[in-house]
Design a protein around this motif. Structure first.
Motif, PDB file in Angstrom:
ATOM      1  N   PRO A  90       0.801  -1.226   0.000  1.00 36.18           N
ATOM      2  CA  PRO A  90       0.000   0.000   0.000  1.00 36.18           C
ATOM      3  C   PRO A  90       0.837   1.281   0.000  1.00 36.18           C
ATOM      4  CG  PRO A  90      -0.756  -1.492   1.731  1.00 36.18           C
ATOM      5  CD  PRO A  90       0.520  -2.045   1.185  1.00 36.18           C
ATOM      6  N   CYS A  91       2.063   1.216   0.494  1.00 34.43           N
ATOM      7  CA  CYS A  91       2.933   2.400   0.576  1.00 34.43           C
ATOM      8  C   CYS A  91       4.285   2.082  -0.063  1.00 34.43           C
ATOM      9  CB  CYS A  91       3.136   2.814   2.026  1.00 34.43           C
ATOM     10  SG  CYS A  91       1.632   3.172   2.900  1.00 34.43           S
ATOM     11  N   PRO A  92       4.385   2.176  -1.387  1.00 36.63           N
ATOM     12  CA  PRO A  92       5.650   1.811  -2.028  1.00 36.63           C
ATOM     13  C   PRO A  92       6.830   2.704  -1.637  1.00 36.63           C
ATOM     14  CG  PRO A  92       4.057   2.628  -3.637  1.00 36.63           C
ATOM     15  CD  PRO A  92       3.362   2.570  -2.323  1.00 36.63           C
ATOM     16  N   SER A  93       6.565   3.950  -1.241  1.00 37.91           N
ATOM     17  CA  SER A  93       7.657   4.839  -0.840  1.00 37.91           C
ATOM     18  C   SER A  93       7.906   4.803   0.660  1.00 37.91           C
ATOM     19  CB  SER A  93       7.328   6.272  -1.268  1.00 37.91           C
ATOM     20  OG  SER A  93       6.195   6.734  -0.579  1.00 37.91           O
ATOM     21  N   GLY A  94       7.112   4.028   1.413  1.00 36.74           N
ATOM     22  CA  GLY A  94       7.251   3.955   2.855  1.00 36.74           C
ATOM     23  C   GLY A  94       6.498   5.044   3.583  1.00 36.74           C
ATOM     24  N   VAL A  95       5.779   5.876   2.852  1.00 32.01           N
ATOM     25  CA  VAL A  95       5.002   6.976   3.423  1.00 32.01           C
ATOM     26  C   VAL A  95       3.551   6.790   2.985  1.00 32.01           C
ATOM     27  CG1 VAL A  95       4.738   9.480   3.474  1.00 32.01           C
ATOM     28  CG2 VAL A  95       7.003   8.490   3.299  1.00 32.01           C
ATOM     29  N   PRO A  96       2.587   6.981   3.894  1.00 29.74           N
ATOM     30  CA  PRO A  96       1.182   6.820   3.508  1.00 29.74           C
ATOM     31  C   PRO A  96       0.798   7.763   2.366  1.00 29.74           C
ATOM     32  CG  PRO A  96       1.369   7.064   5.888  1.00 29.74           C
ATOM     33  CD  PRO A  96       2.720   7.322   5.309  1.00 29.74           C
ATOM     34  N   PRO A  97      -0.143   7.367   1.520  1.00 34.34           N
ATOM     35  CA  PRO A  97      -0.523   8.210   0.385  1.00 34.34           C
ATOM     36  C   PRO A  97      -1.149   9.540   0.800  1.00 34.34           C
ATOM     37  CG  PRO A  97      -1.754   6.123   0.368  1.00 34.34           C
ATOM     38  CD  PRO A  97      -0.817   6.088   1.522  1.00 34.34           C
ATOM     39  N   TRP A  98      -1.745   9.623   1.971  1.00 35.62           N
ATOM     40  CA  TRP A  98      -2.387  10.858   2.396  1.00 35.62           C
ATOM     41  C   TRP A  98      -1.408  11.849   3.014  1.00 35.62           C
ATOM     42  CZ3 TRP A  98      -1.254  11.075   7.477  1.00 35.62           C
ATOM     43  CH2 TRP A  98      -1.131   9.886   8.177  1.00 35.62           C
ATOM     44  N   TRP A  99      -0.160  11.450   3.241  1.00 38.81           N
ATOM     45  CA  TRP A  99       0.826  12.333   3.863  1.00 38.81           C
ATOM     46  C   TRP A  99       1.204  13.444   2.889  1.00 38.81           C
ATOM     47  CZ3 TRP A  99       2.306  12.726   8.748  1.00 38.81           C
ATOM     48  CH2 TRP A  99       3.426  13.500   9.043  1.00 38.81           C
ATOM     49  N   PRO A 100       1.130  14.730   3.304  1.00 35.41           N
ATOM     50  CA  PRO A 100       1.479  15.831   2.400  1.00 35.41           C
ATOM     51  C   PRO A 100       2.951  15.784   1.996  1.00 35.41           C
ATOM     52  CG  PRO A 100       0.626  16.665   4.506  1.00 35.41           C
ATOM     53  CD  PRO A 100       0.693  15.186   4.609  1.00 35.41           C
TER      54      PRO A 100
END
Length: 108
Positions: A90-100
């Motif tokens: 769900p988080c390929p970059s290691g950061v949630p998608p909703w994080w600015p």
């Protein structure tokens, strides 16, 4: 103020874990956040509050600014310790998608 910051930090951490599917399951994650993270962070923030207030008792503006910076810094460090920047599906970059994107993700 310390309790509000501790609960807000726990909510942010819990939502990031849920969004990235990190941890054992939601029940185990919420148990940790509710019974260990919030009381521990609350105690730490209260100690920081009392220490800064005692050191700068006569200077109101400097005390308020120092308290704000110190408490937010302590919350950022507490979140950073438990922030999982693990790459998951769900988080390929290691950061949630909703994080600015303009706010750096917590982590050391």
């Amino acid at each position: 103020m310390a309790l509000i910051l501790a609960v807000s930090a726990a909510m942010l951490l819990g939502r990031s874990w849920t969004a990235c599917d990190v941890g054992v399951n939601n029940a185990a994650n919420s148990g940790f956040l509710l019974w260990l993270f919030i009381p521990g962070l609350w105690t730490g923030l209260l100690l920081v509050w009392v220490t800064v207030a005692a050191l700068l008792e006569n200077r109101r503006l400097l005390r308020a600014l120092t308290l704000a910076v110190t408490l937010l810094g302590a919350v950022w460090c507490a979140i950073s310790i438990f922030w999982e920047s693990a790459v998951t599906l769900p988080c390929p970059s290691g950061v949630p998608p909703w994080w600015p994107s303009f706010i750096p993700a917590p982590g050391f």
